[in-house]
Write an enzyme that holds these catalytic residues in place. Structure first.
Site, PDB file in Angstrom:
ATOM      1  N   ARG A  84      41.316  43.684  51.512  1.00  0.00           N
ATOM      2  CA  ARG A  84      41.983  42.289  51.311  1.00  0.00           C
ATOM      3  C   ARG A  84      43.307  42.431  50.673  1.00  0.00           C
ATOM      4  O   ARG A  84      43.024  42.788  49.154  1.00  0.00           O
ATOM      5  CB  ARG A  84      41.377  41.398  50.930  1.00  0.00           C
ATOM      6  CG  ARG A  84      41.592  39.951  50.632  1.00  0.00           C
ATOM      7  CD  ARG A  84      41.958  38.686  51.815  1.00  0.00           C
ATOM      8  NE  ARG A  84      42.230  37.957  50.818  1.00  0.00           N
ATOM      9  CZ  ARG A  84      41.951  36.240  50.891  1.00  0.00           C
ATOM     10  NH1 ARG A  84      40.629  36.201  50.628  1.00  0.00           N
ATOM     11  NH2 ARG A  84      42.288  35.155  50.237  1.00  0.00           N
ATOM     12  N   ARG A  93      44.948  37.035  56.928  1.00  0.00           N
ATOM     13  CA  ARG A  93      43.793  38.062  55.616  1.00  0.00           C
ATOM     14  C   ARG A  93      42.790  38.885  56.220  1.00  0.00           C
ATOM     15  O   ARG A  93      42.631  38.600  57.940  1.00  0.00           O
ATOM     16  CB  ARG A  93      42.880  37.479  54.706  1.00  0.00           C
ATOM     17  CG  ARG A  93      42.383  36.294  55.458  1.00  0.00           C
ATOM     18  CD  ARG A  93      41.859  35.634  54.607  1.00  0.00           C
ATOM     19  NE  ARG A  93      42.937  34.396  54.402  1.00  0.00           N
ATOM     20  CZ  ARG A  93      42.639  33.287  53.759  1.00  0.00           C
ATOM     21  NH1 ARG A  93      41.162  32.508  53.624  1.00  0.00           N
ATOM     22  NH2 ARG A  93      43.991  32.559  54.331  1.00  0.00           N
ATOM     23  N   ASP A  96      37.772  37.349  54.643  1.00  0.00           N
ATOM     24  CA  ASP A  96      38.207  36.506  53.350  1.00  0.00           C
ATOM     25  C   ASP A  96      36.809  35.945  53.190  1.00  0.00           C
ATOM     26  O   ASP A  96      35.995  35.967  54.178  1.00  0.00           O
ATOM     27  CB  ASP A  96      38.761  34.809  53.526  1.00  0.00           C
ATOM     28  CG  ASP A  96      38.470  33.935  52.739  1.00  0.00           C
ATOM     29  OD1 ASP A  96      38.290  34.393  51.571  1.00  0.00           O
ATOM     30  OD2 ASP A  96      38.596  32.923  52.724  1.00  0.00           O
ATOM     31  N   ASP A  98      33.849  33.871  50.846  1.00  0.00           N
ATOM     32  CA  ASP A  98      33.836  32.350  49.714  1.00  0.00           C
ATOM     33  C   ASP A  98      32.049  32.040  50.248  1.00  0.00           C
ATOM     34  O   ASP A  98      31.111  31.767  50.665  1.00  0.00           O
ATOM     35  CB  ASP A  98      34.829  31.609  50.533  1.00  0.00           C
ATOM     36  CG  ASP A  98      35.895  31.883  50.366  1.00  0.00           C
ATOM     37  OD1 ASP A  98      36.192  32.514  49.672  1.00  0.00           O
ATOM     38  OD2 ASP A  98      36.419  30.890  51.315  1.00  0.00           O
TER      39      ASP A  98
END
Length: 169
Positions: A84, A93, A96, A98
């Site tokens: 990344r 990307r 990702d 989160d």
């Protein structure tokens, strides 16, 4: 003493390289680490931000004994393995990851905000989260994001098949 893990949720998305393979690799790493409890289906969604390819997204439910900052470090390590690169906010990307929710924890600091500050604004988070934990998503949440382009395209166990048939983006 046996510790029961904290129920946590992470959202994952990718739109560069081979997104299905990157998501599959990240899930495999979580499984190998013994923290993966469940996974939503795979969703294709329109990007938010600059012009770029569509994303593949999913939400993983985890049972973790580590703290929220250690979970954040685990997510960042998964992103690093996928190479990344952070060039622009909301840009394309390879992966990702989160932290969306960590038990009942509420954190507000520059390094980590829990619940994720924009998760209720993103259909690509709410639809897969509702698969895993419908009690955490309201009808109002879903109604507010109904105009966002997002469709379930496969079960997570089909990611390797998708990766094999998907050209690199």
């Amino acid at each position: 003493m046996i510790r029961t893990g904290t129920r946590a949720f992470v959202g994952m998305g990718a739109n560069l390289g081979n997104p299905a393979a990157q998501l599959a690799d990240a899930l495999e790493a979580l499984g190998d680490a013994g923290v993966l409890a469940a996974c939503s289906g795979v969703y294709r969604s329109a990007p938010i931000g600059p012009q770029q390819p569509p994303f593949l997204n999913l939400v993983a439910e985890l049972s973790v004994t580590e703290g929220p900052y250690e979970l954040l470090a685990r997510c960042q390590a998964l992103e690093a393995v996928a190479h990344r690169v952070r060039r622009e906010r909301w840009g394309p990307r390879t992966l990702d990851v989160d932290v969306l929710l960590y038990g009942e924890e509420v954190l507000r600091d520059p390094e980590l905000v829990i619940p994720h500050p924009r998760m209720r604004e993103r259909r690509f988070v709410l639809d897969p989260l509702a698969e895993l934990a419908p009690e955490l998503v309201t009808v109002g949440d879903l109604t507010a994001v109904a105009d966002q382009e997002c469709e379930r395209i496969a079960a997570a166990d089909r990611l390797r098949d998708l990766a094999a048939t998907s050209p690199d983006t």
